[in-house]
Design a protein around this motif. Structure first.
Motif, PDB file in Angstrom:
ATOM      1  N   SER A  41      36.203  -3.833  -1.648  1.00 51.29           N
ATOM      2  CA  SER A  41      35.333  -2.985  -1.916  1.00 51.29           C
ATOM      3  C   SER A  41      34.678  -2.385  -0.648  1.00 51.29           C
ATOM      4  O   SER A  41      33.682  -1.485  -0.640  1.00 51.29           O
ATOM      5  CB  SER A  41      34.284  -3.536  -2.692  1.00 51.29           C
ATOM      6  N   ASN A  42      35.190  -2.824   0.636  1.00 48.26           N
ATOM      7  CA  ASN A  42      34.795  -2.256   1.875  1.00 48.26           C
ATOM      8  C   ASN A  42      34.756  -0.969   2.186  1.00 48.26           C
ATOM      9  O   ASN A  42      33.852  -0.278   2.447  1.00 48.26           O
ATOM     10  CB  ASN A  42      35.412  -2.802   3.116  1.00 48.26           C
ATOM     11  N   ASN A  43      35.590  -0.096   1.642  1.00 47.96           N
ATOM     12  CA  ASN A  43      35.768   1.458   1.715  1.00 47.96           C
ATOM     13  C   ASN A  43      34.454   1.866   1.064  1.00 47.96           C
ATOM     14  O   ASN A  43      33.643   2.826   1.384  1.00 47.96           O
ATOM     15  CB  ASN A  43      36.878   2.094   1.256  1.00 47.96           C
ATOM     16  N   THR A  44      34.151   1.626  -0.094  1.00 48.58           N
ATOM     17  CA  THR A  44      33.020   2.025  -0.939  1.00 48.58           C
ATOM     18  C   THR A  44      31.629   1.625  -0.308  1.00 48.58           C
ATOM     19  O   THR A  44      30.634   2.469  -0.190  1.00 48.58           O
ATOM     20  CB  THR A  44      32.973   1.459  -2.412  1.00 48.58           C
ATOM     21  N   ILE A  45      31.653   0.400   0.124  1.00 51.85           N
ATOM     22  CA  ILE A  45      30.338  -0.108   0.875  1.00 51.85           C
ATOM     23  C   ILE A  45      30.403   0.674   2.043  1.00 51.85           C
ATOM     24  O   ILE A  45      28.990   0.920   2.641  1.00 51.85           O
ATOM     25  CB  ILE A  45      30.638  -1.627   1.326  1.00 51.85           C
ATOM     26  N   ALA A  46      31.194   0.842   2.875  1.00 53.67           N
ATOM     27  CA  ALA A  46      31.178   1.448   4.069  1.00 53.67           C
ATOM     28  C   ALA A  46      30.870   3.055   4.101  1.00 53.67           C
ATOM     29  O   ALA A  46      29.881   3.528   4.640  1.00 53.67           O
ATOM     30  CB  ALA A  46      32.457   1.462   5.166  1.00 53.67           C
ATOM     31  N   SER A  47      30.992   3.712   3.032  1.00 52.64           N
ATOM     32  CA  SER A  47      30.845   5.224   2.795  1.00 52.64           C
ATOM     33  C   SER A  47      29.458   5.319   2.348  1.00 52.64           C
ATOM     34  O   SER A  47      28.812   6.387   2.663  1.00 52.64           O
ATOM     35  CB  SER A  47      32.059   5.652   1.893  1.00 52.64           C
ATOM     36  N   ARG A  48      28.815   4.333   1.867  1.00 52.89           N
ATOM     37  CA  ARG A  48      27.646   4.233   1.184  1.00 52.89           C
ATOM     38  C   ARG A  48      26.479   3.961   2.167  1.00 52.89           C
ATOM     39  O   ARG A  48      25.355   4.413   2.132  1.00 52.89           O
ATOM     40  CB  ARG A  48      27.605   3.494  -0.139  1.00 52.89           C
ATOM     41  N   THR A  49      26.942   2.809   3.097  1.00 47.45           N
ATOM     42  CA  THR A  49      25.804   2.442   3.712  1.00 47.45           C
ATOM     43  C   THR A  49      25.918   2.387   5.452  1.00 47.45           C
ATOM     44  O   THR A  49      24.906   2.428   6.113  1.00 47.45           O
ATOM     45  CB  THR A  49      25.793   0.811   3.696  1.00 47.45           C
ATOM     46  N   PHE A 121      37.031   1.479   7.574  1.00 52.81           N
ATOM     47  CA  PHE A 121      37.601   2.461   8.327  1.00 52.81           C
ATOM     48  C   PHE A 121      37.816   3.839   7.384  1.00 52.81           C
ATOM     49  O   PHE A 121      37.539   5.165   7.647  1.00 52.81           O
ATOM     50  CB  PHE A 121      38.435   2.404   9.441  1.00 52.81           C
ATOM     51  N   GLN A 122      38.498   3.540   6.398  1.00 50.05           N
ATOM     52  CA  GLN A 122      38.726   4.660   5.216  1.00 50.05           C
ATOM     53  C   GLN A 122      37.452   4.868   4.656  1.00 50.05           C
ATOM     54  O   GLN A 122      37.445   6.293   4.506  1.00 50.05           O
ATOM     55  CB  GLN A 122      39.452   4.025   4.101  1.00 50.05           C
ATOM     56  N   GLY A 123      36.321   4.004   4.756  1.00 52.16           N
ATOM     57  CA  GLY A 123      34.920   4.664   4.269  1.00 52.16           C
ATOM     58  C   GLY A 123      34.318   5.542   5.202  1.00 52.16           C
ATOM     59  O   GLY A 123      33.728   6.447   4.944  1.00 52.16           O
ATOM     60  N   ILE A 124      34.762   5.078   6.580  1.00 53.81           N
ATOM     61  CA  ILE A 124      34.134   6.031   7.706  1.00 53.81           C
ATOM     62  C   ILE A 124      34.652   7.568   7.391  1.00 53.81           C
ATOM     63  O   ILE A 124      34.065   8.453   7.677  1.00 53.81           O
ATOM     64  CB  ILE A 124      34.274   5.123   8.881  1.00 53.81           C
ATOM     65  N   LEU A 125      36.169   7.516   7.336  1.00 55.74           N
ATOM     66  CA  LEU A 125      36.805   8.753   7.344  1.00 55.74           C
ATOM     67  C   LEU A 125      36.196   9.466   5.997  1.00 55.74           C
ATOM     68  O   LEU A 125      36.191  10.596   6.234  1.00 55.74           O
ATOM     69  CB  LEU A 125      38.267   8.514   7.258  1.00 55.74           C
ATOM     70  N   ALA A 126      36.247   8.620   4.956  1.00 60.96           N
ATOM     71  CA  ALA A 126      35.670   9.396   3.796  1.00 60.96           C
ATOM     72  C   ALA A 126      34.257  10.164   3.812  1.00 60.96           C
ATOM     73  O   ALA A 126      34.222  11.354   3.486  1.00 60.96           O
ATOM     74  CB  ALA A 126      35.620   8.567   2.366  1.00 60.96           C
ATOM     75  N   GLN A 127      33.512   9.321   4.647  1.00 59.63           N
ATOM     76  CA  GLN A 127      32.135   9.795   4.819  1.00 59.63           C
ATOM     77  C   GLN A 127      32.114  11.088   5.677  1.00 59.63           C
ATOM     78  O   GLN A 127      31.277  12.186   5.751  1.00 59.63           O
ATOM     79  CB  GLN A 127      31.356   8.778   5.393  1.00 59.63           C
ATOM     80  N   ALA A 128      33.081  11.091   6.662  1.00 61.16           N
ATOM     81  CA  ALA A 128      33.164  12.296   7.480  1.00 61.16           C
ATOM     82  C   ALA A 128      33.894  13.346   7.042  1.00 61.16           C
ATOM     83  O   ALA A 128      34.645  14.389   7.479  1.00 61.16           O
ATOM     84  CB  ALA A 128      33.897  11.940   8.918  1.00 61.16           C
ATOM     85  N   ARG A 129      34.193  13.435   5.645  1.00 61.94           N
ATOM     86  CA  ARG A 129      35.205  14.303   4.965  1.00 61.94           C
ATOM     87  C   ARG A 129      36.637  14.420   5.516  1.00 61.94           C
ATOM     88  O   ARG A 129      37.154  15.637   5.614  1.00 61.94           O
ATOM     89  CB  ARG A 129      34.368  15.666   4.793  1.00 61.94           C
ATOM     90  N   GLN A 130      37.122  13.450   6.027  1.00 66.36           N
ATOM     91  CA  GLN A 130      38.430  13.465   6.678  1.00 66.36           C
ATOM     92  C   GLN A 130      39.555  12.884   5.826  1.00 66.36           C
ATOM     93  O   GLN A 130      40.213  11.882   6.300  1.00 66.36           O
ATOM     94  CB  GLN A 130      38.536  12.733   8.118  1.00 66.36           C
ATOM     95  N   THR A 131      39.292  13.017   4.644  1.00 63.55           N
ATOM     96  CA  THR A 131      40.275  12.135   3.563  1.00 63.55           C
ATOM     97  C   THR A 131      41.897  12.463   3.679  1.00 63.55           C
ATOM     98  O   THR A 131      42.665  11.374   3.252  1.00 63.55           O
ATOM     99  CB  THR A 131      39.730  12.352   2.345  1.00 63.55           C
ATOM    100  N   PRO A 132      42.306  13.459   4.251  1.00 64.50           N
ATOM    101  CA  PRO A 132      43.718  13.841   4.433  1.00 64.50           C
ATOM    102  C   PRO A 132      44.325  12.591   5.539  1.00 64.50           C
ATOM    103  O   PRO A 132      45.403  12.551   5.117  1.00 64.50           O
ATOM    104  CB  PRO A 132      43.612  15.222   5.122  1.00 64.50           C
ATOM    105  N   ILE A 133      43.306  12.104   6.381  1.00 65.21           N
ATOM    106  CA  ILE A 133      44.044  11.194   7.167  1.00 65.21           C
ATOM    107  C   ILE A 133      44.165   9.993   6.373  1.00 65.21           C
ATOM    108  O   ILE A 133      45.105   9.162   6.709  1.00 65.21           O
ATOM    109  CB  ILE A 133      42.794  10.693   8.391  1.00 65.21           C
TER     110      ILE A 133
END
Length: 408
Positions: A41-49, A121-133
């Protein structure tokens, strides 16, 4: 790792002892995913927190703690003989299937640390709107898998070929994601004045329902795997269910990312509606492809590409025809889980997961009670559908109770 499992199954199906190897790999991976899902669940946790240096360090500390726990649990399960007891006594698996299941567990031991780091790091990328990466990372992983599997296949046979290929390809993907996330990470690292970073134990309380939900989801798969194994002592039903489960991951596994998409992008009702429309469009495409494989191109895909024998193809046919119903509820559930997470109401997610587990236990008990079900793969998929439908009803009730979807 949706498509990874299907690729692995295609290689394992070409081995001399394909049925028992597929059964052992599916059984070992089911147990690993149950334990390893603590870190999923780290991607969701990171993108939210994660908002600055302090929150990033807190999430990393949390991630390393969970990874160490997962690795320790796997080692205990393997070397205490607990895994052998589970596989032989509860699953009623043959000694050879148990051997391949334990082999799988051993070779995916480092995977928890890798997937945990990748998720942050996927959560950080999603937060930065860089989902294509993130999408490109999947391509990197698949490419690595096609490179590694023939090499390992040339070294020998066994479930370790698939397990080591999964571990190696995910490691390569993680290194790629980490490299590509360096710019948004730099901005986060230089943010010293973030407002109210979440302390470690508050992060634990926030994360536990999400982790519990993910863990219960994989516990359900493990339980269903055990039920299917008891229904088919020869391993054929379990091998079929392993292949079907791979297709479930392939076509509907990506919808787990809808939870993170809602958390990151659903800043209003209209934004949420656009996400739902996109999910519906993707669901239609994936379902059409799945049904096309089942009813139009099964000889090309299942026999030609994947190397399955015709008996196994006949075994999985009814189960594959029902997988669309699983997808409907699975996708809807992750959209609603995303809403609950965005509202910081992760308790709803935990409650729905408990209800889902109860549905699996009840449906599984009834299945074993009747006991004369010949198609274990079909029985497994039906139980999974019942579980998703039950969770859907609970989550829908929770959201309707809030009145306006509560998007903030």
């Amino acid at each position: 790792m949706s498509i990874s499992h299907t690729i692995v199954h295609a290689f394992l199906a070409r081995m001399d002892e394909a049925i028992v190897i597929l059964a052992g790999y599916g059984m070992g991976m089911a147990l690993y995913l149950f334990i390893g899902s603590l870190s999923y669940s780290n991607n969701t946790i990171a993108s939210r927190t994660v908002r600055g240096r302090q929150s990033f360090l807190t999430v990393m500390q949390f991630s390393l703690t969970i990874s160490a726990l997962v690795a320790s649990l796997i080692l205990v399960v393997l070397f205490s003989g607990l895994s052998e007891w589970i596989f032989s006594r509860w699953f009623h698996a043959s000694p050879l299937v148990v051997q391949y299941a334990n082999e799988t567990l051993l070779y995916v031991l480092p995977l928890a640390l890798v997937t945990s780091t990748r998720g942050i790091f996927q959560g950080i990328l999603a937060q930065a709107r860089q989902t294509p990466i993130i999408t490109t990372g999947v391509v990197v992983r698949i490419s690595a898998m096609f490179l590694l599997l023939p090499i390992f296949f040339g070294w020998g046979q066994g479930s370790w070929v698939g397990a080591l290929a999964v571990t190696g390809s995910v490691t390569i993907e993680t290194l790629y994601v980490l490299f590509m996330a360096r710019r948004p990470l730099s901005r986060i690292w230089n943010e010293h004045n973030e407002t109210n970073p979440m302390p470690f134990w508050k992060l634990v309380r926030f994360s536990m329902p999400l982790i519990f939900s993910m863990n219960v989801s994989h516990l359900n798969t493990l339980l269903v795997t055990g039920i299917v194994s008891r229904l088919s002592p020869t391993g054929e039903g379990l091998a079929g269910f392993t292949v079907v489960r791979g297709f479930l991951f392939l076509f509907y596994g990506p919808f787990i990312n809808m939870q993170q998409t809602v958390v990151t992008l659903a800043n209003g009702v209209e934004a949420f509606r656009r996400i739902v429309k996109s999910a519906g469009f993707l669901f239609a495409i994936f379902s059409a492809l799945l049904l096309g494989i089942q009813f139009l191109f099964y000889e090309t895909v299942l026999v030609g590409w994947m190397g399955l024998d015709l008996i196994l193809v006949d075994t999985i046919a009814p189960a594959m025809a029902l997988m669309v119903f699983f997808g409907i509820f699975y996708a809807s559930n992750h959209l609603m889980k995303g809403l609950s997470t965005r509202q910081l109401s992760t308790r709803n997610v935990g409650v729905s997961s408990i209800t889902k587990l109860m549905a699996v236990l009840l449906a599984g008990a009834l299945t074993l009670w009747f006991g004369d079900i010949s198609n274990g793969a079909l029985a497994g998929v039906v139980i999974l559908i019942i579980a998703e439908l039950t969770e859907f009803c609970v989550l829908l009730y929770s959201q309707r109770k809030r009145g306006t979807l509560g998007i903030t």
